[in-house]
Motif scaffolding. Sequence first.
Motif, PDB file in Angstrom:
ATOM      1  N   ILE A 131      58.205  55.602   5.844  1.00 45.69           N
ATOM      2  CA  ILE A 131      57.108  54.662   5.576  1.00 45.69           C
ATOM      3  C   ILE A 131      57.522  53.713   4.451  1.00 45.69           C
ATOM      4  O   ILE A 131      57.958  54.144   3.377  1.00 45.69           O
ATOM      5  CB  ILE A 131      55.810  55.422   5.216  1.00 45.69           C
ATOM      6  CG1 ILE A 131      55.504  56.431   6.332  1.00 45.69           C
ATOM      7  CG2 ILE A 131      54.662  54.435   5.043  1.00 45.69           C
ATOM      8  CD1 ILE A 131      54.199  57.146   6.190  1.00 45.69           C
ATOM      9  N   ASP A 132      57.412  52.408   4.731  1.00 45.65           N
ATOM     10  CA  ASP A 132      57.881  51.383   3.805  1.00 45.65           C
ATOM     11  C   ASP A 132      56.845  50.252   3.747  1.00 45.65           C
ATOM     12  O   ASP A 132      55.912  50.197   4.565  1.00 45.65           O
ATOM     13  CB  ASP A 132      59.249  50.869   4.328  1.00 45.65           C
ATOM     14  CG  ASP A 132      59.926  49.937   3.341  1.00 45.65           C
ATOM     15  OD1 ASP A 132      59.745  50.109   2.123  1.00 45.65           O
ATOM     16  OD2 ASP A 132      60.635  49.011   3.798  1.00 45.65           O
ATOM     17  N   ALA A 133      57.027  49.365   2.775  1.00 48.63           N
ATOM     18  CA  ALA A 133      56.295  48.094   2.691  1.00 48.63           C
ATOM     19  C   ALA A 133      54.777  48.288   2.884  1.00 48.63           C
ATOM     20  O   ALA A 133      54.173  49.096   2.200  1.00 48.63           O
ATOM     21  CB  ALA A 133      56.899  47.105   3.694  1.00 48.63           C
ATOM     22  N   ASP A 134      54.175  47.572   3.852  1.00 45.94           N
ATOM     23  CA  ASP A 134      52.716  47.651   4.010  1.00 45.94           C
ATOM     24  C   ASP A 134      52.252  49.003   4.551  1.00 45.94           C
ATOM     25  O   ASP A 134      51.072  49.340   4.447  1.00 45.94           O
ATOM     26  CB  ASP A 134      52.234  46.508   4.921  1.00 45.94           C
ATOM     27  CG  ASP A 134      52.655  45.160   4.352  1.00 45.94           C
ATOM     28  OD1 ASP A 134      52.415  44.918   3.160  1.00 45.94           O
ATOM     29  OD2 ASP A 134      53.266  44.372   5.095  1.00 45.94           O
ATOM     30  N   PRO A 166      59.322  53.386  -1.522  1.00 51.04           N
ATOM     31  CA  PRO A 166      58.696  52.309  -2.301  1.00 51.04           C
ATOM     32  C   PRO A 166      59.666  51.544  -3.196  1.00 51.04           C
ATOM     33  O   PRO A 166      60.573  52.140  -3.785  1.00 51.04           O
ATOM     34  CB  PRO A 166      57.684  53.077  -3.175  1.00 51.04           C
ATOM     35  CG  PRO A 166      58.259  54.449  -3.316  1.00 51.04           C
ATOM     36  CD  PRO A 166      58.943  54.731  -2.006  1.00 51.04           C
ATOM     37  N   ASN A 167      59.445  50.223  -3.323  1.00 52.87           N
ATOM     38  CA  ASN A 167      60.110  49.460  -4.386  1.00 52.87           C
ATOM     39  C   ASN A 167      59.298  49.661  -5.665  1.00 52.87           C
ATOM     40  O   ASN A 167      58.338  50.443  -5.696  1.00 52.87           O
ATOM     41  CB  ASN A 167      60.275  47.982  -3.985  1.00 52.87           C
ATOM     42  CG  ASN A 167      58.937  47.258  -3.822  1.00 52.87           C
ATOM     43  OD1 ASN A 167      57.904  47.715  -4.302  1.00 52.87           O
ATOM     44  ND2 ASN A 167      58.957  46.124  -3.128  1.00 52.87           N
ATOM     45  N   HIS A 168      59.661  48.942  -6.710  1.00 54.66           N
ATOM     46  CA  HIS A 168      59.039  49.153  -8.018  1.00 54.66           C
ATOM     47  C   HIS A 168      57.506  49.034  -7.953  1.00 54.66           C
ATOM     48  O   HIS A 168      56.768  49.905  -8.425  1.00 54.66           O
ATOM     49  CB  HIS A 168      59.634  48.133  -8.991  1.00 54.66           C
ATOM     50  CG  HIS A 168      59.087  48.218 -10.361  1.00 54.66           C
ATOM     51  ND1 HIS A 168      59.545  49.135 -11.272  1.00 54.66           N
ATOM     52  CD2 HIS A 168      58.091  47.531 -10.973  1.00 54.66           C
ATOM     53  CE1 HIS A 168      58.870  48.988 -12.392  1.00 54.66           C
ATOM     54  NE2 HIS A 168      57.977  48.027 -12.248  1.00 54.66           N
ATOM     55  N   VAL A 169      57.042  47.935  -7.352  1.00 55.29           N
ATOM     56  CA  VAL A 169      55.597  47.668  -7.316  1.00 55.29           C
ATOM     57  C   VAL A 169      54.887  48.692  -6.423  1.00 55.29           C
ATOM     58  O   VAL A 169      53.820  49.207  -6.772  1.00 55.29           O
ATOM     59  CB  VAL A 169      55.344  46.224  -6.788  1.00 55.29           C
ATOM     60  CG1 VAL A 169      53.869  45.949  -6.619  1.00 55.29           C
ATOM     61  CG2 VAL A 169      56.000  45.217  -7.707  1.00 55.29           C
ATOM     62  N   GLU A 170      55.492  48.965  -5.283  1.00 50.91           N
ATOM     63  CA  GLU A 170      54.879  49.923  -4.347  1.00 50.91           C
ATOM     64  C   GLU A 170      54.807  51.319  -4.969  1.00 50.91           C
ATOM     65  O   GLU A 170      53.830  52.052  -4.762  1.00 50.91           O
ATOM     66  CB  GLU A 170      55.687  49.954  -3.039  1.00 50.91           C
ATOM     67  CG  GLU A 170      55.565  48.650  -2.239  1.00 50.91           C
ATOM     68  CD  GLU A 170      56.728  48.354  -1.301  1.00 50.91           C
ATOM     69  OE1 GLU A 170      56.599  47.405  -0.515  1.00 50.91           O
ATOM     70  OE2 GLU A 170      57.789  49.024  -1.372  1.00 50.91           O
ATOM     71  N   PHE A 171      55.827  51.681  -5.742  1.00 50.93           N
ATOM     72  CA  PHE A 171      55.820  52.993  -6.386  1.00 50.93           C
ATOM     73  C   PHE A 171      54.663  53.092  -7.385  1.00 50.93           C
ATOM     74  O   PHE A 171      53.909  54.073  -7.395  1.00 50.93           O
ATOM     75  CB  PHE A 171      57.154  53.276  -7.084  1.00 50.93           C
ATOM     76  CG  PHE A 171      57.217  54.659  -7.665  1.00 50.93           C
ATOM     77  CD1 PHE A 171      57.659  55.725  -6.892  1.00 50.93           C
ATOM     78  CD2 PHE A 171      56.795  54.915  -8.971  1.00 50.93           C
ATOM     79  CE1 PHE A 171      57.674  57.018  -7.401  1.00 50.93           C
ATOM     80  CE2 PHE A 171      56.803  56.201  -9.491  1.00 50.93           C
ATOM     81  CZ  PHE A 171      57.251  57.256  -8.707  1.00 50.93           C
ATOM     82  N   GLN A 216      62.465  56.120  -4.725  1.00 50.94           N
ATOM     83  CA  GLN A 216      62.075  54.985  -5.566  1.00 50.94           C
ATOM     84  C   GLN A 216      63.286  54.054  -5.680  1.00 50.94           C
ATOM     85  O   GLN A 216      64.299  54.415  -6.291  1.00 50.94           O
ATOM     86  CB  GLN A 216      61.648  55.465  -6.954  1.00 50.94           C
ATOM     87  CG  GLN A 216      61.147  54.348  -7.842  1.00 50.94           C
ATOM     88  CD  GLN A 216      61.097  54.763  -9.307  1.00 50.94           C
ATOM     89  OE1 GLN A 216      62.063  55.312  -9.839  1.00 50.94           O
ATOM     90  NE2 GLN A 216      59.981  54.506  -9.959  1.00 50.94           N
ATOM     91  N   LYS A 217      63.166  52.847  -5.069  1.00 48.14           N
ATOM     92  CA  LYS A 217      64.292  51.917  -5.062  1.00 48.14           C
ATOM     93  C   LYS A 217      64.319  51.132  -6.365  1.00 48.14           C
ATOM     94  O   LYS A 217      63.289  50.841  -6.942  1.00 48.14           O
ATOM     95  CB  LYS A 217      64.148  50.938  -3.887  1.00 48.14           C
ATOM     96  CG  LYS A 217      64.162  51.605  -2.525  1.00 48.14           C
ATOM     97  CD  LYS A 217      63.870  50.627  -1.397  1.00 48.14           C
ATOM     98  CE  LYS A 217      62.449  50.122  -1.388  1.00 48.14           C
ATOM     99  NZ  LYS A 217      62.079  49.377  -0.175  1.00 48.14           N
ATOM    100  N   GLY A 218      65.504  50.789  -6.811  1.00 52.23           N
ATOM    101  CA  GLY A 218      65.615  50.006  -8.041  1.00 52.23           C
ATOM    102  C   GLY A 218      67.056  49.903  -8.471  1.00 52.23           C
ATOM    103  O   GLY A 218      67.976  50.080  -7.663  1.00 52.23           O
TER     104      GLY A 218
HETATM  105 MG   LIG Z   1      60.075  46.147   0.974  1.00 48.19          MG
END
Ligand SMILES: [Mg+2]
Length: 329
Positions: free
Chosen positions: A162-165, A187-192, A227-229
């Motif tokens: 599960i990614d993005a929206d 999740p990216n930073h904001v999504e996390f 957690q991507k970053g």
């Molecule tokens: Mg994305």
Amino acid sequence: MALGPRCGAIRACRRVLERAFSLRKAHSIKDMENTLQLVRNIIPPLSSTKHKGQDGRIGVVGGCQEYTGAPYFAAISALKVGADLSHVFCASAAAPVIKAYSPELIVHPVLDSPNAVHEVEKWLPRLHALVVGPGLGRDDALLRNVQGILEVSKARDIPVVIDADGLWLVAQQPALIHGYRKAVLTPNHVEFSRLYDAVLRGPMDSDDSHGSVLRLSQALGNVTVVQKGERDILSNGQQVLVCSQEGSSRRCGGQGDLLSGSLGVLVHWALLAGPQKTNGSSPLLVAAFGACSLTRQCNHQAFQKHGRSTTTSDMIAEVGAAFSKLFET
Ligand SMILES: [Mg+2]
Ligand SMILES: NC(=O)C1=CN([C@@H]2O[C@H](COP(=O)(O)OP(=O)(O)OC[C@H]3O[C@@H](n4cnc5c(N)ncnc54)[C@H](OP(=O)(O)O)[C@@H]3O)[C@@H](O)[C@H]2O)[C@@H](O)CC1
Ligand SMILES: Nc1ncnc2c1ncn2[C@@H]1O[C@H](COP(=O)(O)OP(=O)(O)OP(=O)(O)O)[C@@H](O)[C@H]1O
């Protein structure tokens, strides 16, 4: 004169710190290499006795009027990593556009239809994993359909990335995936931060990213979280892995889509291989580590050739070479 001994002490202290730093670096390089070896163990051999589909049939759920690139990047990355068939289930407005990007994708314009859940469910017996969210957008009707798709996928035990929206939906309704051990969130930073806030009802501690990822995974019932970053931090609520494979400073959009599409295939391969091939480590965590390493290596290679003009399409062109370099050595 009085500074002499103090300078000596400072130099000695610096030597100790430098040694500790280089030891830690050497240790983490060793950890990375050990985990890469586990990724190599889950990759199915190419064989003339296999038929089309055996190495992976992946579905991407996403793509709406605004976003057509994201589901394309995810679905084509799944193919380039080694899946045999890649489907996209998208809103009707996105379908002709995605089809026109590539004849290699199978595109179903069903996500905004009144029987979207049934239209996707009928394909589920033939799919090994779903990637939910790239380019999905936040339209309520689409999100309701995706909620239904997640529910029927869980009922059939289909692994889901599960990614993005898709993560936006999970932040509204964490119960949708709570405790589902075949789910990976990327999740990216904001999504996390958004997820952490929603699930743990408070802001994360930005000085303790390991702890934050571990706690989020635990609070979601040991769902795997990536957690991507600058460094990717991965946890299944028990173990924490860090991926710091060298990438580049180029941050064009779409890199996360490459990661989620690749992960769809690797999750299938890892579950097929089972924990005996991953030395007791969680297969999903090993798959996630593989997808992070691969995405960052693609970024590194593409940047060497294209520098500032690197785009995600350039990274996708590197998937084959990056895969061989990391996993077929
Ligand atoms: Mg994305
Ligand atoms: N070609 C396509 O079709 C693509 C389509 N895509 C699709 O777009 C949809 C929306 O996804 P999204 O990732 O843009 O999310 P969203 O919640 O709108 O946040 C955006 C804002 O968050 C911030 N921000 C981001 N990262 C940050 C960081 N590390 N650290 C700090 N801040 C950070 C940043 O805010 P700003 O800098 O503007 O203040 C940014 O503007 C989704 O469906 C996705 O799949 C993409 O996949 C790309 C390729
Ligand atoms: N600062 C960074 N340095 C190096 N690599 C990074 C950095 N930030 C992200 N990455 C890598 O880029 C990839 C995508 O992460 P990113 O945070 O860009 O995802 P995203 O925002 O979801 O992307 P997308 O634009 O596809 O939505 C991951 O493999 C991650 O390791």
